[in-house]
Design a protein around this motif. Structure first.
Motif, PDB file in Angstrom:
ATOM      1  N   UNK A  61       0.844  -1.187   0.000  1.00  0.00           N
ATOM      2  CA  UNK A  61       0.000   0.000   0.000  1.00  0.00           C
ATOM      3  C   UNK A  61       0.890   1.252   0.000  1.00  0.00           C
ATOM      4  N   UNK A  62       0.538   2.218  -0.827  1.00  0.00           N
ATOM      5  CA  UNK A  62       1.324   3.455  -0.931  1.00  0.00           C
ATOM      6  C   UNK A  62       0.620   4.574  -0.173  1.00  0.00           C
ATOM      7  N   UNK A  63       1.349   5.248   0.711  1.00  0.00           N
ATOM      8  CA  UNK A  63       0.822   6.432   1.416  1.00  0.00           C
ATOM      9  C   UNK A  63       1.666   7.627   1.032  1.00  0.00           C
ATOM     10  N   UNK A  64       1.019   8.653   0.488  1.00  0.00           N
ATOM     11  CA  UNK A  64       1.699   9.895   0.118  1.00  0.00           C
ATOM     12  C   UNK A  64       1.164  11.007   1.019  1.00  0.00           C
ATOM     13  N   UNK A  65       2.039  11.552   1.856  1.00  0.00           N
ATOM     14  CA  UNK A  65       1.664  12.615   2.795  1.00  0.00           C
ATOM     15  C   UNK A  65       2.283  13.927   2.319  1.00  0.00           C
ATOM     16  N   UNK A  66       1.441  14.811   1.794  1.00  0.00           N
ATOM     17  CA  UNK A  66       1.912  16.116   1.320  1.00  0.00           C
ATOM     18  C   UNK A  66       1.691  17.140   2.426  1.00  0.00           C
ATOM     19  N   UNK A  67       2.769  17.639   2.985  1.00  0.00           N
ATOM     20  CA  UNK A  67       2.691  18.620   4.055  1.00  0.00           C
ATOM     21  C   UNK A  67       2.901  20.034   3.553  1.00  0.00           C
ATOM     22  N   UNK A  68       3.394  20.889   4.431  1.00  0.00           N
ATOM     23  CA  UNK A  68       3.565  22.308   4.091  1.00  0.00           C
ATOM     24  C   UNK A  68       4.754  22.509   3.145  1.00  0.00           C
ATOM     25  N   UNK A 115       0.113  -0.077  -8.085  1.00  0.00           N
ATOM     26  CA  UNK A 115      -0.405  -0.029  -6.714  1.00  0.00           C
ATOM     27  C   UNK A 115      -1.180   1.269  -6.499  1.00  0.00           C
ATOM     28  N   UNK A 116      -2.300   1.224  -5.764  1.00  0.00           N
ATOM     29  CA  UNK A 116      -3.059   2.448  -5.500  1.00  0.00           C
ATOM     30  C   UNK A 116      -2.333   3.361  -4.518  1.00  0.00           C
ATOM     31  N   UNK A 117      -2.662   4.642  -4.584  1.00  0.00           N
ATOM     32  CA  UNK A 117      -2.078   5.650  -3.693  1.00  0.00           C
ATOM     33  C   UNK A 117      -3.136   6.118  -2.709  1.00  0.00           C
ATOM     34  N   UNK A 118      -2.751   6.214  -1.433  1.00  0.00           N
ATOM     35  CA  UNK A 118      -3.582   6.844  -0.410  1.00  0.00           C
ATOM     36  C   UNK A 118      -2.948   8.182  -0.088  1.00  0.00           C
ATOM     37  N   UNK A 119      -3.663   9.249  -0.431  1.00  0.00           N
ATOM     38  CA  UNK A 119      -3.148  10.619  -0.316  1.00  0.00           C
ATOM     39  C   UNK A 119      -3.636  11.240   0.980  1.00  0.00           C
ATOM     40  N   UNK A 147      -3.929  13.855  -9.431  1.00  0.00           N
ATOM     41  CA  UNK A 147      -2.961  12.819  -9.071  1.00  0.00           C
ATOM     42  C   UNK A 147      -3.175  11.557  -9.910  1.00  0.00           C
ATOM     43  N   UNK A 148      -4.431  11.197 -10.137  1.00  0.00           N
ATOM     44  CA  UNK A 148      -4.700  10.002 -10.943  1.00  0.00           C
ATOM     45  C   UNK A 148      -4.222  10.180 -12.377  1.00  0.00           C
ATOM     46  N   UNK A 149      -4.417  11.378 -12.932  1.00  0.00           N
ATOM     47  CA  UNK A 149      -4.003  11.637 -14.313  1.00  0.00           C
ATOM     48  C   UNK A 149      -2.484  11.601 -14.451  1.00  0.00           C
ATOM     49  N   UNK A 150      -1.774  12.161 -13.483  1.00  0.00           N
ATOM     50  CA  UNK A 150      -0.311  12.219 -13.563  1.00  0.00           C
ATOM     51  C   UNK A 150       0.316  10.882 -13.221  1.00  0.00           C
ATOM     52  N   UNK A 151      -0.143  10.247 -12.155  1.00  0.00           N
ATOM     53  CA  UNK A 151       0.483   9.014 -11.663  1.00  0.00           C
ATOM     54  C   UNK A 151      -0.040   7.756 -12.340  1.00  0.00           C
ATOM     55  N   UNK A 152      -1.160   7.884 -13.042  1.00  0.00           N
ATOM     56  CA  UNK A 152      -1.768   6.727 -13.717  1.00  0.00           C
ATOM     57  C   UNK A 152      -2.041   5.590 -12.728  1.00  0.00           C
ATOM     58  N   UNK A 153      -2.591   5.951 -11.585  1.00  0.00           N
ATOM     59  CA  UNK A 153      -2.928   4.998 -10.528  1.00  0.00           C
ATOM     60  C   UNK A 153      -4.247   5.424  -9.888  1.00  0.00           C
ATOM     61  N   UNK A 154      -4.892   4.478  -9.235  1.00  0.00           N
ATOM     62  CA  UNK A 154      -6.061   4.793  -8.443  1.00  0.00           C
ATOM     63  C   UNK A 154      -5.611   5.571  -7.208  1.00  0.00           C
ATOM     64  N   UNK A 155      -6.289   6.683  -6.906  1.00  0.00           N
ATOM     65  CA  UNK A 155      -5.923   7.537  -5.770  1.00  0.00           C
ATOM     66  C   UNK A 155      -7.142   7.702  -4.864  1.00  0.00           C
ATOM     67  N   UNK A 156      -6.925   7.512  -3.564  1.00  0.00           N
ATOM     68  CA  UNK A 156      -7.964   7.735  -2.560  1.00  0.00           C
ATOM     69  C   UNK A 156      -7.430   8.668  -1.482  1.00  0.00           C
TER      70      UNK A 156
END
Length: 367
Positions: free
Chosen positions: A200-207, A311-315, A330-339
């Motif tokens: 599972x991929x977790x992407x945490x975008x902070x400040x 693999x899907x991304x959890x943002x 994110x889905x358009x750029x990464x070509x992955x399912x994003x939630x």
């Protein structure tokens, strides 16, 4: 209050001190105090002196709020101060045997032989998966095995970060501290109840930073970070729209990327009677371009490893999750399912700050 423990959550724009009550493997956040600060970049704080003052003040405030001493703190370590190392351990048993939890711990034989670890300290180790006589699983069974294979993950933290924290808490008479990976805690929160073998991929975008982690089982397969975040969107709006940073941040909070605006239509917000304006089409283009920039870096990091394909991304994180339409970008750029990964407890301002609830959950299980 019984079973009281404290957690320090270090973000790239603010530091939070949480007071939690733990009981039977669960942790409830009783209260938290936040303080903004300059943050960090490339694995270094902009001002160690400021961090020292902020943490000292948070400790003082929570002591006064709870009328309790602070004698233990669990420190959430951001990805920028961390590294992840994976290894495979293989054992053959003649005759076959059951592998107990105590024996399992002894199989984590360290990472001292690897290059580049001299500046780091191991703070935790976790199993990713087991192969028990050919059976792949994320859980240790109670059966006897002849061939035992374990893929394991180690979280390492920069010694400089550890030394800085030790000095700060020693000066504040906090005698017990330990370190927990924030990325690992978010991964365990996201995987709660999920024992599947799929990573599972977790992407945490902070400040001003973005963290990428890939989790499997109880550990991390990969951990990476780079210095881009929501603060860069604010800086872009500030520059293009000729606004102060505070004004740009106010406009940013009104942005909806799904709006189909007319040519001269504007975002307008009033502060103390003064209007702050920005053209919707230009503002949205600026925000979209920076989000695409962040997403493209994420995509390049993930595409470097073939095993992460599809693999899907959890943002999560406050940096971009508040924008309507961010998932589509994110889905358009990464070509992955994003939630979107958010806290199930509320819909307030902190709903995308899953570091807090992740740390509270993992500490509840450890204490």
């Amino acid at each position: 209050m019984k079973n009281l423990t404290y957690i320090l959550d270090i973000g790239s724009s603010k530091i939070s001190l949480l007071a939690c009550q733990t009981n039977k493997g669960r942790s409830i956040i009783l209260t938290s105090i936040n303080s903004e600060y300059d943050g960090f970049m490339d694995g270094e704080f902009f001002s160690v002196e400021q961090v020292t003052n902020v943490i000292s003040d948070l400790i003082k405030q929570i002591k006064e709020r709870l009328n309790k001493p602070v004698n233990n703190i669990h420190i959430g370590v951001p990805s920028e101060f961390s590294a992840c190392v994976c290894k495979r351990v293989t054992r053959n048993f003649v005759p076959s045997k059951k592998v107990t939890e105590d024996e399992l711990i002894n199989l984590f034989d360290g990472v001292g032989e690897l290059k580049g670890v001299e500046d780091y300290t191991v703070i935790s180790f976790s199993p990713l998966q087991y192969v028990l006589d050919g059976l792949v699983t994320t859980k240790l069974t109670n059966q006897r095995v002849s061939q035992f294979v374990m893929d394991c993950s180690y979280i390492l933290v920069k010694k400089q970060f550890i030394d800085t924290m030790k000095q700060i808490f020693e000066a504040n008479n906090v005698s017990e501290i330990d370190f927990v990976s924030t990325a690992l805690s978010q991964a365990q929160f996201a995987r709660e109840g999920d024992n599947s073998l799929q990573p599972m991929i977790i992407v945490d975008v902070g400040h001003i930073t973005t963290s990428i982690s890939v989790s499997k089982g109880e550990g991390l397969m990969m951990l990476s970070s780079f210095s881009l975040g929501g603060g860069h969107i604010t800086a872009d709006l500030m520059q293009i729209n000729n606004l102060s940073f505070a004004e740009a941040d106010i406009i940013k909070r009104k942005v909806s990327l799904t709006i189909q605006s007319k040519k001269d239509e504007k975002y307008i917000e009033y502060v103390n009677g003064k209007p702050i304006k920005a053209l919707i089409n230009i503002t949205n283009d600026i925000v979209k371009a920076r989000i695409e920039n962040i997403a493209s870096v994420v995509s390049r990091v993930l595409d470097a490893n073939e095993s992460f394909k599809d693999l899907p991304i959890y943002l999560t994180g406050d940096g971009v999750c508040n924008f309507r339409g961010v998932v589509n970008i994110f889905e358009a750029v990464c070509q992955r399912k994003v939630s979107i990964l958010k806290s199930p407890l509320h819909n307030g301002a902190d709903r995308y700050q899953t570091s807090k609830i992740g740390l509270a959950n993992i500490i509840g299980k450890l204490v």
